[in-house]
Design a protein around this motif. Structure first.
Motif, PDB file in Angstrom:
ATOM      1  N   ALA A  17       0.862  -1.357   0.294  1.00  0.00           N
ATOM      2  CA  ALA A  17      -0.180   0.395  -0.222  1.00  0.00           C
ATOM      3  C   ALA A  17       1.051   1.504  -0.191  1.00  0.00           C
ATOM      4  O   ALA A  17       1.804   1.450   0.051  1.00  0.00           O
ATOM      5  CB  ALA A  17      -0.252   0.488   1.721  1.00  0.00           C
ATOM      6  N   HIS A  18       0.205   2.324  -0.139  1.00  0.00           N
ATOM      7  CA  HIS A  18       1.081   3.169  -0.043  1.00  0.00           C
ATOM      8  C   HIS A  18       1.968   3.877   1.087  1.00  0.00           C
ATOM      9  O   HIS A  18       2.572   4.464   1.469  1.00  0.00           O
ATOM     10  CB  HIS A  18      -0.034   4.615  -0.415  1.00  0.00           C
ATOM     11  CG  HIS A  18      -1.477   5.743   0.428  1.00  0.00           C
ATOM     12  ND1 HIS A  18      -2.031   4.456   0.945  1.00  0.00           N
ATOM     13  CD2 HIS A  18      -1.288   6.348   0.722  1.00  0.00           C
ATOM     14  CE1 HIS A  18      -2.998   5.034   1.397  1.00  0.00           C
ATOM     15  NE2 HIS A  18      -2.557   5.898   2.071  1.00  0.00           N
ATOM     16  N   LYS A  19       1.298   3.369   2.295  1.00  0.00           N
ATOM     17  CA  LYS A  19       1.792   4.096   3.643  1.00  0.00           C
ATOM     18  C   LYS A  19       3.213   4.079   3.892  1.00  0.00           C
ATOM     19  O   LYS A  19       3.328   4.627   4.912  1.00  0.00           O
ATOM     20  CB  LYS A  19       1.079   2.987   5.293  1.00  0.00           C
ATOM     21  CG  LYS A  19      -0.737   3.770   4.665  1.00  0.00           C
ATOM     22  CD  LYS A  19      -1.504   3.214   5.948  1.00  0.00           C
ATOM     23  CE  LYS A  19      -2.587   3.816   6.598  1.00  0.00           C
ATOM     24  NZ  LYS A  19      -3.949   3.080   6.064  1.00  0.00           N
ATOM     25  N   ALA A  24      -7.670  -3.230  -2.863  1.00  0.00           N
ATOM     26  CA  ALA A  24      -7.971  -3.456  -0.828  1.00  0.00           C
ATOM     27  C   ALA A  24      -9.010  -2.580  -0.746  1.00  0.00           C
ATOM     28  O   ALA A  24      -9.688  -1.930  -2.078  1.00  0.00           O
ATOM     29  CB  ALA A  24      -6.886  -2.286  -0.718  1.00  0.00           C
ATOM     30  N   SER A  77      -4.747   2.388  -3.735  1.00  0.00           N
ATOM     31  CA  SER A  77      -4.275   2.867  -2.507  1.00  0.00           C
ATOM     32  C   SER A  77      -3.462   1.444  -2.060  1.00  0.00           C
ATOM     33  O   SER A  77      -1.942   1.925  -1.280  1.00  0.00           O
ATOM     34  CB  SER A  77      -4.693   3.676  -1.992  1.00  0.00           C
ATOM     35  OG  SER A  77      -5.710   2.313  -1.460  1.00  0.00           O
ATOM     36  N   SER A 106      -1.717   9.081   8.289  1.00  0.00           N
ATOM     37  CA  SER A 106      -2.616   9.679   7.343  1.00  0.00           C
ATOM     38  C   SER A 106      -2.419  11.205   7.115  1.00  0.00           C
ATOM     39  O   SER A 106      -1.192  12.252   7.945  1.00  0.00           O
ATOM     40  CB  SER A 106      -3.783   9.865   7.623  1.00  0.00           C
ATOM     41  OG  SER A 106      -4.663   9.691   6.198  1.00  0.00           O
ATOM     42  N   GLY A 115      -9.129   0.993   6.819  1.00  0.00           N
ATOM     43  CA  GLY A 115      -8.349   2.420   6.450  1.00  0.00           C
ATOM     44  C   GLY A 115      -9.564   3.273   6.748  1.00  0.00           C
ATOM     45  O   GLY A 115      -9.208   4.327   6.425  1.00  0.00           O
ATOM     46  N   LEU A 116     -10.871   3.398   6.512  1.00  0.00           N
ATOM     47  CA  LEU A 116     -11.408   4.437   6.149  1.00  0.00           C
ATOM     48  C   LEU A 116     -12.095   5.019   7.319  1.00  0.00           C
ATOM     49  O   LEU A 116     -13.363   6.160   7.055  1.00  0.00           O
ATOM     50  CB  LEU A 116     -11.997   4.970   4.299  1.00  0.00           C
ATOM     51  CG  LEU A 116     -12.043   3.932   3.323  1.00  0.00           C
ATOM     52  CD1 LEU A 116     -12.931   4.058   2.640  1.00  0.00           C
ATOM     53  CD2 LEU A 116     -10.288   5.050   2.780  1.00  0.00           C
ATOM     54  N   CYS A 124      -9.928   7.296  -3.059  1.00  0.00           N
ATOM     55  CA  CYS A 124     -10.164   7.351  -1.960  1.00  0.00           C
ATOM     56  C   CYS A 124     -10.342   8.217  -0.477  1.00  0.00           C
ATOM     57  O   CYS A 124      -8.708   8.462  -0.917  1.00  0.00           O
ATOM     58  CB  CYS A 124     -10.651   5.750  -1.009  1.00  0.00           C
ATOM     59  SG  CYS A 124      -8.718   5.241  -0.610  1.00  0.00           S
ATOM     60  N   VAL A 125      -9.846   8.273   0.165  1.00  0.00           N
ATOM     61  CA  VAL A 125     -10.012   9.565   1.147  1.00  0.00           C
ATOM     62  C   VAL A 125     -10.908   9.129   2.294  1.00  0.00           C
ATOM     63  O   VAL A 125     -11.909   8.307   2.602  1.00  0.00           O
ATOM     64  CB  VAL A 125     -10.803  10.706   1.078  1.00  0.00           C
ATOM     65  CG1 VAL A 125     -10.659  12.024   2.700  1.00  0.00           C
ATOM     66  CG2 VAL A 125      -9.860  11.760  -0.490  1.00  0.00           C
ATOM     67  N   GLY A 126      -9.585   8.563   3.575  1.00  0.00           N
ATOM     68  CA  GLY A 126      -9.691   8.267   4.653  1.00  0.00           C
ATOM     69  C   GLY A 126      -9.472   9.144   5.615  1.00  0.00           C
ATOM     70  O   GLY A 126     -10.074  10.620   5.447  1.00  0.00           O
ATOM     71  N   GLU A 177     -10.471  -0.141   0.701  1.00  0.00           N
ATOM     72  CA  GLU A 177     -10.445   1.302   1.007  1.00  0.00           C
ATOM     73  C   GLU A 177      -9.971   1.763  -0.506  1.00  0.00           C
ATOM     74  O   GLU A 177     -10.581   2.126  -1.117  1.00  0.00           O
ATOM     75  CB  GLU A 177      -8.966   1.577   1.603  1.00  0.00           C
ATOM     76  CG  GLU A 177      -8.995   1.261   3.095  1.00  0.00           C
ATOM     77  CD  GLU A 177      -8.908  -0.378   3.110  1.00  0.00           C
ATOM     78  OE1 GLU A 177      -8.001  -1.298   2.456  1.00  0.00           O
ATOM     79  OE2 GLU A 177      -9.039  -0.498   4.411  1.00  0.00           O
ATOM     80  N   SER A 178      -9.497   0.840  -1.252  1.00  0.00           N
ATOM     81  CA  SER A 178      -8.739   2.034  -2.913  1.00  0.00           C
ATOM     82  C   SER A 178     -10.838   1.137  -3.543  1.00  0.00           C
ATOM     83  O   SER A 178     -10.659   1.751  -4.737  1.00  0.00           O
ATOM     84  CB  SER A 178      -7.691   0.850  -3.167  1.00  0.00           C
ATOM     85  OG  SER A 178      -7.003   0.524  -2.664  1.00  0.00           O
TER      86      SER A 178
HETATM   87  C1  LIG Z   1      -5.205   3.347   5.337  1.00  0.00           C
HETATM   88  C2  LIG Z   1      -5.188   3.206   3.699  1.00  0.00           C
HETATM   89  C3  LIG Z   1      -6.263   4.592   3.298  1.00  0.00           C
HETATM   90  C4  LIG Z   1      -6.778   5.282   3.767  1.00  0.00           C
HETATM   91  O1  LIG Z   1      -5.435   5.678   4.505  1.00  0.00           O
HETATM   92  P1  LIG Z   1      -5.400   7.750   3.610  1.00  0.00           P
HETATM   93  O2  LIG Z   1      -4.705   8.411   4.758  1.00  0.00           O
HETATM   94  O3  LIG Z   1      -7.069   8.289   3.462  1.00  0.00           O
HETATM   95  O4  LIG Z   1      -4.980   7.745   2.122  1.00  0.00           O
HETATM   96  C5  LIG Z   1      -6.526   3.766   2.237  1.00  0.00           C
HETATM   97  N1  LIG Z   1      -5.754   2.900   1.298  1.00  0.00           N
HETATM   98  C6  LIG Z   1      -4.889   1.737   1.941  1.00  0.00           C
HETATM   99  C7  LIG Z   1      -5.070   0.654   1.045  1.00  0.00           C
HETATM  100  C8  LIG Z   1      -4.979   2.204   3.159  1.00  0.00           C
HETATM  101  O5  LIG Z   1      -4.295   1.320   3.758  1.00  0.00           O
END
Ligand SMILES: *Cc1c(COP(=O)(O)O)cnc(C)c1O
Length: 403
Positions: free
Chosen positions: A94-96, A357, A385, A199, A312-313, A239-241, A359-360
């Protein structure tokens, strides 16, 4: 073409994005956070620091990530060409990892020995524990007792990576208590600890710093789409968490008026159900986790319970820059439901052989809505993401229950 002025979307020296952001802290956290701010102000202008960060992105994360033309999905939908920015292909999936490495590198530069953070579902904890292992730092992750039990595989991952997981039993024993517990410990030991936020949220400088560390996503995507198509995309979707993957992609395009930018929030069981986490859509102004932002809150100003199929959201706040971007009319915020998300998840699996994911999958669901309304020579870039391996058991359960 009149261009937006990118500067108008950035924070001032105090971390204010218009009326949002800032650093709204209890006295015991003022000096620890001010120290992070001073250190980041120096580090971001230090070419050696940035060069080391970029080297790690290349050699450890595996950047640049692909910008993949999803031809099957595009053809099936009949409309815009859909490109996926493949953050799911990063190390740890993931992007984290992008901003966790940046934070760990800054901690090291500051002479700290230990990274500390809270985690809910555990994704942030795993990414931070990974960065800590790589940098030779200790790592301590606070987690509500309930989440420790629910997220057992991520607890195991963190422990294998050498982190200490601290279960928190106070109050509701979930994320809120974990945040308080981690900050209390940090304030006591900030000579040795660095707080890693997951985040673009929290007090200044975190919303700007985490965005900067994620902005590589947008810089790459911009270069890649120019290379592939010879022009900028018409639409960006993410997507926006808290909003870090979204700002990572968006930040390279904020000055380009021709690019329509869309953030996607979780509508959960529906906006009218009360079971969602659509903060930008239905939140009101308040102060949460050290920032002035939009918050889903009750009348007493307490954060409301939130829900999303994607853990994650489900956050009752949002990064302050997002609120500013909405107020300025630069970014639109929409929401998609759990059901739309599940459909998008399955569709991407079957059409492209990519398990996204959950989230994505919110961003994918929005791309699926929009692409057919666009002309075949238009271009939509969707931020993927993360990968969905972590979600397969849960999805299988939900699908079985649906029959
Ligand atoms: C944590 C997470 C998110 C949400 O966090 P943002 O800060 O909104 O990017 C989105 N996608 C994935 C795969 C995550 O792990």
């Amino acid at each position: 073409m009149t261009n937006f002025n990118e500067q108008q979307f950035l924070a001032d020296d105090e971390g204010n994005f218009g009326a949002y952001g800032g650093a709204h802290l209890p006295p015991f956290l003022v000096e620890p956070i001010a120290e992070v701010r001073r250190a980041y102000d120096e580090a971001r202008l230090d070419p050696e620091f940035m060069a080391e960060y970029e080297r790690l992105l290349r050699t450890y994360v595996g950047r640049p990530s692909l910008l993949y033309h999803a031809e099957n999905l595009s053809r099936q939908l009949g409309g815009a060409k859909i490109y996926l920015k493949r953050e799911d292909l990063n190390h740890t999936g993931a992007h984290k990892i992008n901003h966790c490495l940046g934070e760990a590198l800054l901690a090291k530069r500051m002479g700290k020995k230990k990274l500390i953070a809270e985690t809910g579902a555990g994704q942030h904890g795993v990414a931070l524990a990974t960065a800590a292992a790589l940098m030779g730092l200790d790592c301590e992750i606070h987690m509500g007792r309930i989440d420790v039990e629910k997220q057992h595989p991520n607890v195991l991952r963190m422990q294998l990576l050498g982190a200490t997981v601290v279960p928190v039993d106070e109050g509701g024993a979930s994320l809120k208590e974990a945040v308080d517990s981690a900050f209390a410990k940090y304030a006591e030991h900030y000579d040795e600890y660095f707080f890693g936020i997951g985040s673009v949220v929290g007090p200044h400088p975190y919303p700007s710093m985490v965005r900067d560390f994620q902005s590589v996503v947008g810089r790459e995507a911009r270069e890649q789409i120019l290379e592939a198509e010879g022009r900028l995309p018409d639409v960006l979707v993410a997507c926006v968490g808290g909003g870090s993957n979204a700002l990572g992609l968006f930040s390279a395009f904020l000055g380009d008026e021709s690019v329509r930018i869309v953030g996607v929030e979780p509508a959960g069981k529906g906006l009218a159900s009360g079971r969602h986490a659509a903060t930008m859509t239905l939140g009101t102004d308040g102060v949460l986790h050290g920032m002035r932002t939009r918050v889903l809150q009750d009348e007493a100003g307490n954060p409301a319970p939130v829900h999303s199929i994607a853990s994650g959201l489900d956050y009752p706040g949002v990064g302050p820059q997002h609120v500013h971007l909405a107020d300025q009319g630069r970014v639109e915020y929409v929401s998609v439901t759990d059901d739309q998300t599940l459909d998008a998840f399955q569709r991407l699996c079957r059409t492209e052989g990519i398990i996204p994911a959950l989230e994505s999958s919110h961003a994918v669901a929005q791309a699926i809505e929009m692409a057919p309304t666009m002309s075949p020579d238009s271009i939509l870039v969707c931020n993927l993401s993360g990968r969905g391996d972590k979600d397969i058991d849960y999805v299988a359960e939900v699908l079985a229950a649906r029959g």
